[in-house]
Structures are given as C-alpha cells and as structure tokens.
Design a protein around this motif. Structure first.
Motif, PDB file in Angstrom:
ATOM      1  N   UNK A   1       6.006  11.591 -56.697  1.00 11.25           N
ATOM      2  CA  UNK A   1       6.416  12.448 -55.588  1.00 11.25           C
ATOM      3  C   UNK A   1       7.901  12.749 -55.682  1.00 11.25           C
ATOM      4  N   UNK A   2       8.229  14.017 -55.484  1.00 12.84           N
ATOM      5  CA  UNK A   2       9.632  14.414 -55.469  1.00 12.84           C
ATOM      6  C   UNK A   2      10.265  13.957 -54.157  1.00 12.84           C
ATOM      7  N   UNK A   3      11.586  13.878 -54.101  1.00 15.47           N
ATOM      8  CA  UNK A   3      12.242  13.562 -52.825  1.00 15.47           C
ATOM      9  C   UNK A   3      11.831  14.558 -51.748  1.00 15.47           C
ATOM     10  N   UNK A   4      11.932  14.142 -50.510  1.00 19.43           N
ATOM     11  CA  UNK A   4      11.561  15.019 -49.410  1.00 19.43           C
ATOM     12  C   UNK A   4      12.462  16.251 -49.376  1.00 19.43           C
ATOM     13  N   UNK A   5      12.023  17.260 -48.655  1.00 19.34           N
ATOM     14  CA  UNK A   5      12.795  18.496 -48.540  1.00 19.34           C
ATOM     15  C   UNK A   5      14.183  18.222 -47.987  1.00 19.34           C
ATOM     16  N   UNK A   6      14.248  17.373 -46.947  1.00 23.98           N
ATOM     17  CA  UNK A   6      15.556  17.060 -46.352  1.00 23.98           C
ATOM     18  C   UNK A   6      16.442  16.315 -47.328  1.00 23.98           C
ATOM     19  N   UNK A   7      15.825  15.438 -48.138  1.00 22.77           N
ATOM     20  CA  UNK A   7      16.612  14.680 -49.127  1.00 22.77           C
ATOM     21  C   UNK A   7      17.123  15.608 -50.222  1.00 22.77           C
ATOM     22  N   UNK A   8      16.305  16.569 -50.633  1.00 26.51           N
ATOM     23  CA  UNK A   8      16.734  17.516 -51.670  1.00 26.51           C
ATOM     24  C   UNK A   8      17.897  18.385 -51.175  1.00 26.51           C
TER      25      UNK A   8
ATOM     26  N   UNK B   1       5.096  27.969 -61.530  1.00 27.94           N
ATOM     27  CA  UNK B   1       5.111  27.557 -62.931  1.00 27.94           C
ATOM     28  C   UNK B   1       4.114  26.439 -63.209  1.00 27.94           C
ATOM     29  N   UNK B   2       3.534  25.869 -62.158  1.00 28.12           N
ATOM     30  CA  UNK B   2       2.590  24.776 -62.345  1.00 28.12           C
ATOM     31  C   UNK B   2       3.246  23.436 -62.559  1.00 28.12           C
ATOM     32  N   UNK B   3       4.531  23.326 -62.252  1.00 21.99           N
ATOM     33  CA  UNK B   3       5.254  22.076 -62.472  1.00 21.99           C
ATOM     34  C   UNK B   3       5.206  21.150 -61.260  1.00 21.99           C
ATOM     35  N   UNK B   4       4.892  21.676 -60.091  1.00 18.23           N
ATOM     36  CA  UNK B   4       4.769  20.841 -58.904  1.00 18.23           C
ATOM     37  C   UNK B   4       3.543  21.275 -58.113  1.00 18.23           C
ATOM     38  N   UNK B   5       3.064  20.364 -57.279  1.00 19.19           N
ATOM     39  CA  UNK B   5       1.911  20.644 -56.430  1.00 19.19           C
ATOM     40  C   UNK B   5       2.206  20.128 -55.031  1.00 19.19           C
ATOM     41  N   UNK B   6       2.016  20.978 -54.047  1.00 27.70           N
ATOM     42  CA  UNK B   6       2.204  20.568 -52.657  1.00 27.70           C
ATOM     43  C   UNK B   6       0.911  19.981 -52.130  1.00 27.70           C
ATOM     44  N   UNK B   7       0.978  18.780 -51.592  1.00 24.28           N
ATOM     45  CA  UNK B   7      -0.190  18.121 -51.005  1.00 24.28           C
ATOM     46  C   UNK B   7       0.068  17.956 -49.516  1.00 24.28           C
ATOM     47  N   UNK B   8      -0.746  18.617 -48.727  1.00 28.76           N
ATOM     48  CA  UNK B   8      -0.535  18.652 -47.288  1.00 28.76           C
ATOM     49  C   UNK B   8      -0.424  17.254 -46.701  1.00 28.76           C
ATOM     50  N   UNK B   9       0.670  17.026 -46.007  1.00 26.08           N
ATOM     51  CA  UNK B   9       0.896  15.747 -45.350  1.00 26.08           C
ATOM     52  C   UNK B   9       1.388  14.649 -46.265  1.00 26.08           C
ATOM     53  N   UNK B  10       1.457  14.936 -47.573  1.00 24.69           N
ATOM     54  CA  UNK B  10       1.862  13.890 -48.527  1.00 24.69           C
ATOM     55  C   UNK B  10       3.176  14.212 -49.231  1.00 24.69           C
ATOM     56  N   UNK B  11       3.488  15.488 -49.402  1.00 27.69           N
ATOM     57  CA  UNK B  11       4.731  15.861 -50.075  1.00 27.69           C
ATOM     58  C   UNK B  11       4.503  16.716 -51.306  1.00 27.69           C
ATOM     59  N   UNK B  12       5.545  16.805 -52.126  1.00 29.07           N
ATOM     60  CA  UNK B  12       5.506  17.601 -53.356  1.00 29.07           C
ATOM     61  C   UNK B  12       5.447  16.654 -54.551  1.00 29.07           C
ATOM     62  N   UNK B  13       4.476  16.877 -55.441  1.00 31.22           N
ATOM     63  CA  UNK B  13       4.271  15.984 -56.580  1.00 31.22           C
ATOM     64  C   UNK B  13       4.456  16.732 -57.894  1.00 31.22           C
TER      65      UNK B  13
END
Length: 236
Positions: A30-37, A58-70
């Motif tokens: 999981x990437x850092x949260x939006x606020x952390x970024x 680009x297919x490098x990240x995936x947003x998972x609802x309620x879980x964050x960006x992976x």
C-alpha cells in the motif's frame, strides 16, 4: 488545470513511478495515504490525486475502496512511458492509430458478424446517451473503438488498442482543466464522426469506413495540434 499544477502532478507521478518500477515499493504494497503524500511531496491533495490517476491509467497502482492505493507489478515492453497528461503523447498515438484503425474499420465493414455489429451499435448508443446526459464519455469512447477492432476478427487489432489504452482516449483535463469534461465542440465532432463510421461499417462499405475513420482520427489530430500550439503561445 494550470500549467504549474500539471508540472507538479507529473513530478509526483514520476517520483512514485520510480519507486514502483525500481522495486522500492513492491507489488501489493500500500502506498502512503493521500494526506501523507501531500506532506512528503509538499503539494495539494488535487495534485496527488492527478498523479495517482496517471499511475492508475498506466496500471501501476490500484485503488481499493476503503483500503487505499496499492502498487501493481510494473509491466515491461512498449508503450510503458505513455503520459496521458501530455498533448505531445496524445499526438504521437493519434498518428499511430491512423495507421492501424483506418484499416480496422475497413476490415470490420467486411468481416463483422451480426453479434459484432450489434456490439458496435450498442457502444455507439451508450456513448450518445452519455453525451446527451452530460456524463463522462472516456470509457465508452474506448469501448466503441474496441468493438470495431474486435469486429475485424483479427485479435491483434483489439490487443493493440488494449496495449495503448492509457492514451487512446485523451483525458478531458488537457482541454478543459477537468478530467472527464470535454469541450462542447469536441462532443459534437465525436457524435457526427462516430455516426459516419457506423453508417459505413453497417453498409459493408470498406472504402467509406476507411475514410470515415481517417476523418475522425485526423480531426482529433488537428484539434490536439491546435491545443499544443495554444499552449506554446502562452509562453510568447
């Protein structure tokens, strides 16, 4: 979108891309949260969201609802450095698409099955409904072109479009500053040009289908070249 914000979002996207491609952020992490970024890069939430949107295309990240960006596994091969936020990248792809999709339309006019013709018609109607409702058309625009590629009955045409999907339908922010909002004149051209393509394919007229697709893509090319020149003039 202002030029400053565009440059910032590209800078953040590049930094995150380097971490994923370089292996510092592993697939599935999981990437850092939006606020952390926003804190890490010293930018606004809007800039971070635009950077994430670029990486998602680009297919490098995936947003998972309620879980964050992976992070996702970086794919290799051609077209990995497409930047859907740059007019120059869109122009490059449009020139390539002219070479491929003009013949795709001609083959579809000759080879389509009844089911495939129905899919083209359905995709066109869905796009028109979205236009009339003032809804985003990006995904439906792609679906229309993909349906034509599939109707060639040569799987390589559809594979090619899927490979370059990130840049095949330009993001609205290039023209309006909003990601899914396109200028009214663009949508007028989209409706008329797609209808001409449909008429030619459904009439089994390969020559007309070829010319209709060429006119559509060349029209888009000329509009984005004009946009590029307008951007250049802001620095004069």
């Amino acid at each position: 979108m202002t030029k400053t914000r565009e440059r910032l979002s590209t800078k953040v996207a590049n930094a995150l891309r380097d971490e994923i491609v370089g292996g510092r952020v592993k697939p599935g992490e999981r990437l850092p949260s939006e606020s952390r970024l926003t804190e890490i890069h010293g930018v606004s939430r809007t800039v971070v969201r635009e950077a994430i949107a670029t990486l998602s295309f680009e297919g490098l990240v995936e947003a998972r609802k309620g879980a964050g960006i992976f992070a996702q596994e970086a794919r290799g091969g051609p077209f990995v450095n497409l930047d859907a936020g740059r007019v120059s990248s869109i122009i490059e792809l449009l020139e390539l698409r002219i070479a491929v999709e003009v013949e795709s339309a001609a083959f579809a006019a000759l080879r389509r099955s009844p089911v495939q013709e129905e899919r083209i018609a359905d995709a066109h109607r869905a796009l028109i409904d979205c236009l009339d409702a003032g809804q985003p058309t990006r995904d439906l625009d792609f679906a229309f072109h993909l349906a034509i590629a599939e109707a060639t009955n040569n799987p390589r045409f559809a594979e090619f479009l899927s490979l370059i999907r990130i840049g095949i339908i330009p993001r609205g922010k290039l023209q309006t500053g909003q990601d899914d909002v396109r200028p009214k004149d663009y949508n007028i051209h989209l409706r008329d040009e797609h209808e001409a393509i449909c008429r030619a394919i459904f009439a089994s007229d390969e020559t007309a289908a070829r010319e209709a697709m060429r006119a559509h893509l060349r029209g888009s090319l000329s509009r984005y070249r004009a946009l590029l020149h307008e951007s250049s003039n802001t620095y004069n």
